[in-house]
Design a protein around this motif. Sequence first.
Motif, PDB file in Angstrom:
ATOM      1  N   PHE A 151       0.736  -1.369  -0.010  1.00 19.69           N
ATOM      2  CA  PHE A 151       0.150   0.114   0.132  1.00 19.69           C
ATOM      3  C   PHE A 151       0.881   1.188  -0.088  1.00 19.69           C
ATOM      4  O   PHE A 151       0.772   2.189  -0.801  1.00 19.69           O
ATOM      5  CB  PHE A 151      -0.960   0.005   1.171  1.00 19.69           C
ATOM      6  N   LEU A 179       4.248   1.519  -1.050  1.00 14.46           N
ATOM      7  CA  LEU A 179       4.447   1.621  -2.260  1.00 14.46           C
ATOM      8  C   LEU A 179       3.873   2.160  -3.466  1.00 14.46           C
ATOM      9  O   LEU A 179       4.192   2.758  -4.309  1.00 14.46           O
ATOM     10  CB  LEU A 179       5.175   0.186  -2.565  1.00 14.46           C
ATOM     11  N   PHE A 180       2.412   1.861  -3.308  1.00 20.98           N
ATOM     12  CA  PHE A 180       1.392   2.301  -4.333  1.00 20.98           C
ATOM     13  C   PHE A 180       1.045   3.776  -4.378  1.00 20.98           C
ATOM     14  O   PHE A 180       0.937   4.688  -5.273  1.00 20.98           O
ATOM     15  CB  PHE A 180       0.253   1.448  -4.408  1.00 20.98           C
ATOM     16  N   THR A 181       0.771   4.158  -3.145  1.00 23.43           N
ATOM     17  CA  THR A 181      -0.055   5.239  -2.909  1.00 23.43           C
ATOM     18  C   THR A 181       1.011   6.439  -2.499  1.00 23.43           C
ATOM     19  O   THR A 181       0.799   7.603  -2.985  1.00 23.43           O
ATOM     20  CB  THR A 181      -0.790   5.238  -1.493  1.00 23.43           C
TER      21      THR A 181
END
Lengths: 88, 174, 102
Positions: free
Chosen positions: C68, C70-72
């Motif tokens: 999470f 890493l994505f956001t």
Amino acid sequence: MTLTTLQLIALALLVTGIALSTLRLLLGPTPADRMVAADTLAVITTAGLAGLASVFDNPVYLDVALVYGTLAFVGTVAFARALEGNRE
Amino acid sequence: MEHTADIPPLSWPHYLLVFFVSLLLWVLLTGTFDRQELVAGVLVSAAVTLLFGRRFEIFTGFRFSWLAPFHILSYLGYFFVALIRANLDLAARVLAPSLPINPALVEIRTGLKSPLGRMLLANSITLTPGTLTVDVVDDRLLVHWVYCPPGTDLHQATERISAAFERHLSRFLI
Amino acid sequence: MSLIGDILLVVGCAFIALGSLGLLRMPDVFNRLQAGTKAATLGTLAVLLGIGFNHPGWWAKLVVIAGFVLFTNPVGSSSIARAARKAGIKPRVLARKIGTDG
């Protein structure tokens, strides 16, 4: 919940990071600077909450970290949109 | 969402992908392979896929092949190496008393067409040495570069910043 | 095992502290974003990995949090950068603006 020496060092570094980011949050000349600081603080807090889970040996804090991260991301994007405004 | 009318019809591999991503998330959140949890997870994932599968248009850019998992792994490996290099580079710059930066805004061009591909490329650029994606407009990415060598043109910037990532990403994304 | 975890905790927190130092030292919003985002992301990942070494039973949820973050995180910082640019904050550019059509 006694901490090892290495964990204490990590804690001190984490607190240093929070202090420096808060300083930028207070100093930041433009709203965007403050937002950058707030975003960084949110990520540091996520790491800190995961650390709390480890210190208290209680995995519930991991759920708190996950939800906190989600809400912080939504908040960051919302503030970014507000700063951007309607200038097309 | 204003695009509801023109969502392309999704083929069955996309529904399968939505299903398995939901199931993976369920397993990771519950953290067990307990049989009851798995059955509940399969039911919930199937319900999510049937009810909301067509809303996951973000997955339409995925290129299905048997080698896709290996390509994803090789992309992740390259990405983590770049992330660690980025942080060492950044630490060196921050700790140097003279603060050696030479910032510039450059534009680069991408060949990736899907929203997912462009988003992953933008994310990768943000997390790699000295670059930050500022905006994405069609096939152009506006990138802030901490240390831009003087006299770089569009082609060289694209080559230096995104070419390697794009090679990795284009193997499993449109 | 728990020694590796503790070392990873120290490394992660050190990256976080360095990133915050960068946040303080860099001259404008975009450079500050660069420092803050990269360091906080890798620092958080290292802390989560360290906790994973200390508590092997928690790996699943730690992976979710790591994925999470890493994505956001990059998406959030890109949207701040875009907002700052649209709000009229000029990046401090020393080199000529290049690669644009006119």
